[in-house]
Design a protein around this motif. Structure first.
Motif, mmCIF file in Angstrom:
data_model
loop_
_atom_site.group_PDB
_atom_site.id
_atom_site.type_symbol
_atom_site.label_atom_id
_atom_site.label_comp_id
_atom_site.label_asym_id
_atom_site.label_seq_id
_atom_site.Cartn_x
_atom_site.Cartn_y
_atom_site.Cartn_z
ATOM 1 N N SER A 93 0.813 -1.217 0.000
ATOM 2 C CA SER A 93 0.000 0.000 0.000
ATOM 3 C C SER A 93 0.846 1.267 0.000
ATOM 4 C CB SER A 93 -0.949 0.006 1.204
ATOM 5 O OG SER A 93 -0.215 0.139 2.409
ATOM 6 N N ASP A 94 2.163 1.135 0.211
ATOM 7 C CA ASP A 94 3.064 2.291 0.273
ATOM 8 C C ASP A 94 3.832 2.427 -1.040
ATOM 9 O OD1 ASP A 94 4.967 4.234 0.763
ATOM 10 O OD2 ASP A 94 5.780 3.265 2.556
ATOM 11 N N PRO A 95 3.513 3.440 -1.862
ATOM 12 C CA PRO A 95 4.200 3.610 -3.148
ATOM 13 C C PRO A 95 5.706 3.793 -3.027
ATOM 14 C CG PRO A 95 2.266 5.031 -3.032
ATOM 15 C CD PRO A 95 2.466 4.432 -1.657
ATOM 16 N N ALA A 96 6.185 4.289 -1.900
ATOM 17 C CA ALA A 96 7.626 4.472 -1.716
ATOM 18 C C ALA A 96 8.348 3.134 -1.545
ATOM 19 C CB ALA A 96 7.898 5.367 -0.505
ATOM 20 N N GLN A 97 7.608 2.101 -1.157
ATOM 21 C CA GLN A 97 8.202 0.786 -0.936
ATOM 22 C C GLN A 97 7.805 -0.225 -2.005
ATOM 23 O OE1 GLN A 97 7.997 -0.863 3.084
ATOM 24 N NE2 GLN A 97 7.044 1.041 3.759
ATOM 25 N N THR A 98 7.084 0.232 -3.040
ATOM 26 C CA THR A 98 6.473 -0.722 -3.968
ATOM 27 C C THR A 98 6.640 -0.316 -5.424
ATOM 28 O OG1 THR A 98 4.807 -1.167 -2.276
ATOM 29 C CG2 THR A 98 4.317 -1.905 -4.504
ATOM 30 N N VAL A 99 7.013 -1.300 -6.232
ATOM 31 C CA VAL A 99 6.973 -1.170 -7.690
ATOM 32 C C VAL A 99 5.981 -2.220 -8.166
ATOM 33 C CG1 VAL A 99 8.256 -1.380 -9.851
ATOM 34 C CG2 VAL A 99 9.368 -0.417 -7.830
ATOM 35 N N ARG A 100 4.944 -1.789 -8.825
ATOM 36 C CA ARG A 100 3.955 -2.735 -9.345
ATOM 37 C C ARG A 100 4.355 -3.165 -10.754
ATOM 38 N NH1 ARG A 100 1.574 0.336 -5.861
ATOM 39 N NH2 ARG A 100 0.133 -0.542 -4.357
ATOM 40 N N VAL A 101 4.186 -4.458 -11.019
ATOM 41 C CA VAL A 101 4.528 -5.021 -12.322
ATOM 42 C C VAL A 101 3.289 -5.704 -12.886
ATOM 43 C CG1 VAL A 101 5.975 -6.667 -13.567
ATOM 44 C CG2 VAL A 101 6.940 -5.333 -11.680
ATOM 45 N N LEU A 102 2.850 -5.249 -14.044
ATOM 46 C CA LEU A 102 1.741 -5.853 -14.763
ATOM 47 C C LEU A 102 2.315 -6.793 -15.812
ATOM 48 C CD1 LEU A 102 -1.216 -6.117 -15.798
ATOM 49 C CD2 LEU A 102 -0.755 -4.077 -17.193
ATOM 50 N N THR A 103 1.868 -8.051 -15.785
ATOM 51 C CA THR A 103 2.259 -9.020 -16.806
ATOM 52 C C THR A 103 1.011 -9.456 -17.547
ATOM 53 O OG1 THR A 103 4.068 -9.808 -15.405
ATOM 54 C CG2 THR A 103 3.391 -11.235 -17.219
ATOM 55 N N ILE A 104 1.088 -9.428 -18.885
ATOM 56 C CA ILE A 104 0.000 -9.884 -19.739
ATOM 57 C C ILE A 104 0.538 -11.043 -20.563
ATOM 58 C CG2 ILE A 104 -1.615 -9.242 -21.571
ATOM 59 C CD1 ILE A 104 -1.238 -6.293 -20.636
ATOM 60 N N MET A 105 -0.210 -12.159 -20.566
ATOM 61 C CA MET A 105 0.308 -13.341 -21.253
ATOM 62 C C MET A 105 -0.835 -14.156 -21.858
ATOM 63 S SD MET A 105 1.108 -15.656 -17.890
ATOM 64 C CE MET A 105 1.324 -14.273 -16.800
#
Length: 96
Positions: free
Chosen positions: A79-91
């Motif tokens: 929930s903390d953007p400073a601690q998180t990189v979100r990765v979207l994978t489409i397959m």
């Protein structure tokens, strides 16, 4: 769909999906962006981080993962953007 950076993370797609036409890639990305078919069965924790749909007779999966900024470990606090990189994978489901 080429790999790229979004506003708060990164996006990747598998080899089969990258071979799709630009028009198909655009339609697939739009289906991911507007996906709202979440149910207690396919989203039991209410995180809205996985979806599946059909496109031109192919089953498509997408998934969002939350990593620490080093991209080697899971985020301690998604929930903390400073601690998180979100990765979207489409397959393609067939390549899962």
């Amino acid at each position: 769909m080429p790999e790229g950076h979004g506003c708060c993370g990164q996006a990747f797609s598998d080899g089969g999906n990258q071979c799709a036409t630009f028009g198909d890639q655009s339609e697939i990305r739009e289906k991911v962006e507007t996906f709202d078919a979440f149910t207690p069965d396919n989203d039991p924790h209410g995180e809205h981080d996985f979806g599946a749909f059909e496109h031109n007779g192919q089953k498509i999966f997408w998934k969002i993962d939350s990593y620490a900024p080093d991209m080697e470990h899971g985020s301690e606090d998604p929930s903390d953007p400073a601690q998180t990189v979100r990765v979207l994978t489409i397959m393609l489901a067939s390549e899962y």
